[in-house]
Design an enzyme around this catalytic site. Structure first.
Site, short mmCIF file in Angstrom:
data_model
loop_
_atom_site.label_atom_id
_atom_site.label_comp_id
_atom_site.label_asym_id
_atom_site.label_seq_id
_atom_site.Cartn_x
_atom_site.Cartn_y
_atom_site.Cartn_z
CD GLU A 58 -4.54 4.29 -1.80
OE1 GLU A 58 -4.88 4.56 -0.63
OE2 GLU A 58 -5.27 4.52 -2.79
CG ASP A 111 -1.96 1.10 1.13
OD1 ASP A 111 -2.88 0.98 0.29
OD2 ASP A 111 -1.85 2.10 1.88
#
Length: 339
Positions: A262, A219
């Site tokens: 993301e 992440d």
């Protein structure tokens, strides 16, 4: 060079994406088998009425073969083998009929060719066509004039060209469908659907062979701030660069997926927790070392989890997600290993 698929393969892929229509891949060869049997059946009856016993025997064998193939597909779902057998039956049936009944039966070769180019891959279909022409040519030359034989050969060539073009188009459409169904359009990484398929494949392989596999869940840290400061276009470019960095470092046998705005996942086949953790640290360092945004350091947090015995795919994914949460909770730009 990548093997081109048949029109049936393309249709099977389309239908496999919808569980409500998954049985269509089986029904298509069944429909062709039924059509072939019903198409030949009236001629079979006519042969018996006219006492043309040899031709009647051939037609009987063709009808029985079509029915048998249909039953085989219905029971085994082995569509590929049935497609090859069905194509062979179509061509041999036409050739036998031409030789036994007469050259006027050559018109059956046209629907047979259509079926062959649909059922088989382009190279295989061309091979069947060339072989059929070679076998039929002596009979055509013997029984028809030059004009008639030339007409048949030219029309067969034209139909084969159209059939080959059809195969190429369906292959191109299939590739487009694969891209749309399995790839993230922004980064080119696999999407959530392809990840789910891969996880099931890895779990099944592990249960058969006990082959180690690990997962990295990644992440980007504070990515919302990047979008707010630099704009979404810059954020998209950063995601693309992150994908490039990850792809350059992971092995060819590893696979990368984007499963959120993301968030990424890397599946490492044949790798235990130690190697996976080492790779995670390398990826973290590489991303940090690259200046992906001006006036802002772009870093990643990672969770690492090795597949455990009797673990389901979603359990494995959840353990990696919890490890990622621990990495972010501990200050981000770090790696955490699942228990």
């Amino acid at each position: 060079m990548k093997e081109l698929q048949s029109g049936l393969d393309a249709w099977r892929y389309i239908t496999s994406s919808d569980s409500r229509r998954s049985s269509v891949e089986m029904y298509l060869p069944l429909i062709l088998s039924a059509s072939g049997a019903l198409g030949v059946l009236p001629f079979l009856v006519l042969r018996f009425i006219q006492q043309e016993w040899v031709a009647a025997a051939v037609d009987t064998a063709i009808v029985i073969s079509f029915v048998t193939l249909g039953w085989y597909v219905f029971r085994t779902r082995r569509v590929r083998m049935a497609s090859i057998a069905l194509s062979f039956l179509c061509m041999t049936g036409v050739i036998a009929t031409v030789y036994l009944v007469g050259p006027h039966q050559v018109y059956w070769v046209y629907p047979a060719l259509m079926a062959v180019f649909y059922l088989l891959r382009p190279r295989e279909a061309i091979g069947f066509t060339v072989l059929a022409v070679i076998v039929l040519l002596p009979k055509l030359l013997e029984s028809t004039d030059t004009h008639g034989t030339t007409t048949v050969l030219i029309t067969l060539a034209v139909m084969s060209a159209f059939g080959f073009a059809f195969s190429l188009i369906t292959n191109w459409q299939r590739e487009r469908l694969v891209q749309l169904a399995t790839k993230d359009p922004l980064t080119g990484a696999g999407n959530r659907r392809s990840l789910d398929d891969k996880l099931e494949e890895i779990v099944n392989t592990y249960r058969r062979n006990a082959t180690a596999a690990s997962m990295l869940m990644i992440d980007l840290d504070h990515f919302k701030k990047v979008n707010d400061v630099h704009g979404h276009a810059a954020g998209d470019r950063i995601l693309q660069r992150i994908t490039e960095i990850l792809n350059l470092r992971i092995r060819v046998t590893d696979s990368l997926y984007r499963i959120g705005g993301e968030e990424f996942v890397v599946i490492l086949e044949g790798q235990g927790i130690e190697r996976a953790t080492h790779l995670a640290e390398q990826l973290r360092t590489l991303v940090e070392a690259n200046e992906l945004a001006t006036d802002h350091s772009v870093t990643i947090s990672l969770g690492v989890a090795e597949l455990n015995v009797e673990e389901e795919a979603q359990d494995w994914l959840q353990r990696a997600d919890k490890a990622l949460y621990c990495a972010k909770r501990d200050g981000r730009n770090s790696t955490s290993v699942a228990n």
